[in-house]
Design an enzyme around this catalytic site. Structure first.
Site, short mmCIF file in Angstrom:
data_model
loop_
_atom_site.label_atom_id
_atom_site.label_comp_id
_atom_site.label_asym_id
_atom_site.label_seq_id
_atom_site.Cartn_x
_atom_site.Cartn_y
_atom_site.Cartn_z
N HIS A 128 26.98 -10.63 4.52
CA HIS A 128 26.69 -9.72 5.64
C HIS A 128 27.06 -10.39 6.96
O HIS A 128 27.40 -11.57 6.99
CB HIS A 128 25.21 -9.33 5.64
CG HIS A 128 24.29 -10.46 5.99
ND1 HIS A 128 23.88 -11.40 5.07
CD2 HIS A 128 23.72 -10.81 7.17
CE1 HIS A 128 23.10 -12.28 5.68
NE2 HIS A 128 22.98 -11.95 6.95
N TRP A 188 16.43 -13.02 1.61
CA TRP A 188 15.63 -13.89 2.47
C TRP A 188 14.14 -13.57 2.21
O TRP A 188 13.80 -12.39 2.08
CB TRP A 188 15.98 -13.64 3.94
CG TRP A 188 15.43 -14.69 4.86
CD1 TRP A 188 14.31 -14.58 5.64
CD2 TRP A 188 15.96 -15.99 5.08
NE1 TRP A 188 14.11 -15.75 6.33
CE2 TRP A 188 15.11 -16.64 6.02
CE3 TRP A 188 17.08 -16.69 4.59
CZ2 TRP A 188 15.33 -17.94 6.47
CZ3 TRP A 188 17.29 -17.99 5.03
CH2 TRP A 188 16.44 -18.60 5.96
N HIS A 234 21.36 -9.45 17.00
CA HIS A 234 20.38 -9.88 15.99
C HIS A 234 19.29 -10.74 16.66
O HIS A 234 18.11 -10.63 16.33
CB HIS A 234 21.12 -10.68 14.91
CG HIS A 234 20.27 -11.11 13.75
ND1 HIS A 234 19.24 -10.36 13.22
CD2 HIS A 234 20.31 -12.24 13.00
CE1 HIS A 234 18.69 -11.01 12.20
NE2 HIS A 234 19.32 -12.15 12.06
N GLU A 239 27.42 -14.40 7.05
CA GLU A 239 26.50 -15.16 6.19
C GLU A 239 26.63 -14.66 4.76
O GLU A 239 27.04 -13.52 4.53
CB GLU A 239 25.05 -14.98 6.68
CG GLU A 239 24.85 -15.62 8.06
CD GLU A 239 23.51 -15.29 8.70
OE1 GLU A 239 22.99 -16.13 9.44
OE2 GLU A 239 22.98 -14.18 8.46
N ASP A 291 26.06 -11.01 11.23
CA ASP A 291 25.08 -10.99 12.33
C ASP A 291 25.84 -10.80 13.64
O ASP A 291 26.69 -11.63 13.97
CB ASP A 291 24.36 -12.34 12.46
CG ASP A 291 23.37 -12.63 11.35
OD1 ASP A 291 23.24 -11.82 10.42
OD2 ASP A 291 22.72 -13.69 11.45
N HIS A 316 20.37 -7.87 5.98
CA HIS A 316 20.80 -9.28 6.01
C HIS A 316 20.78 -9.88 4.60
O HIS A 316 20.40 -11.03 4.41
CB HIS A 316 19.95 -10.08 6.99
CG HIS A 316 20.19 -9.67 8.41
ND1 HIS A 316 21.02 -10.36 9.26
CD2 HIS A 316 19.77 -8.59 9.11
CE1 HIS A 316 21.07 -9.75 10.43
NE2 HIS A 316 20.32 -8.67 10.37
ZN LIG Z 1 21.92 -12.41 8.94
#
Ligand SMILES: [Zn+2]
Length: 215
Positions: A57, A23, A63, A179, A59, A53
């Protein structure tokens, strides 16, 4: 020995490697030797540095929700058990309209296979226009009381659109989120899912290995 190819487990996790996509503004992945037999050490040991993340992974509610559960408090049933892979045709987002006909039930584990799986993991460049879950769809899924949602790129929400709203709607409803799946080799249908995030104290996210077996 009998072998039934149809029964094989499919790995739907992405490979963790130095320089891989992450990200924007999250820490880069850096894996380097700490001890190396090639350099005369008695064994091989590496240091791994990465954001929590990145890659495949999970969440947990914490989070985004300050009072929510952390990942080490997740019940194992959240990610071990029957799951359904739903193929999404829309190339922009996962819309309520498209979901209705799939009749999502309370307590289901749902993994969305979108064009992301075939398109986004081919490159280590972050793809901003990945298929995401808009806030209204997130509220719809929360209302259906799904147990677990999986998506095939780095976030359930979009890039600079619906990120916080989508996370709050699902995590606030106690939905567990996976995710970064790669579902390109998986057909839509029913599977046995095992996805286990590593057990980090008070984690707000952690890498996971996810596998599916056709039911
Ligand atoms: Zn995440």
């Amino acid at each position: 020995m009998t072998r039934n190819k149809k029964q094989n487990w499919l790995d739907v996790s992405v490979l963790i490697k130095t320089g891989m996509v992450h990200w924007p503004n999250d820490p880069a992945v850096d894996i380097r030797p700490f001890k190396s037999t090639a350099k005369g050490d008695s064994c091989n040991v590496s240091t791994v540095s990465m954001g929590t993340h990145t890659g495949t992974h999970m969440d947990p509610p914490f989070h985004f929700i300050p009072t929510g559960k952390t990942l080490d408090q997740m019940p194992l049933e959240a990610t071990i058990g029957p799951a359904r892979v739903i193929e999404i045709k829309d190339r922009e987002s996962i819309k309520v309209e498209e979901l209705r006909r799939h009749r999502i039930q309370r307590g289901e584990r749902i993994l969305f296979k979108t064009v992301n799986s075939a398109r986004c993991w081919k490159t280590d460049q972050f793809q901003k226009d990945f298929v995401h879950i808009p806030a209204d769809t997130a509220r719809f899924l929360a209302k259906q009381k799904v147990r677990t949602i999986g998506v095939d790129y780095l976030s359930i929400g979009g890039f600079k659109k619906d990120g916080a709203e989508t996370h709050r709607a699902l995590l606030g409803a106690g939905v567990w989120v996976i995710e970064g799946l790669n579902l390109s080799k998986v057909r839509p249908g029913r599977y046995q899912l095992i996805c286990l995030p590593i057990k980090i104290l008070a984690a707000h996210g952690a890498p996971a290995r996810a596998v599916l077996k056709p039911l």
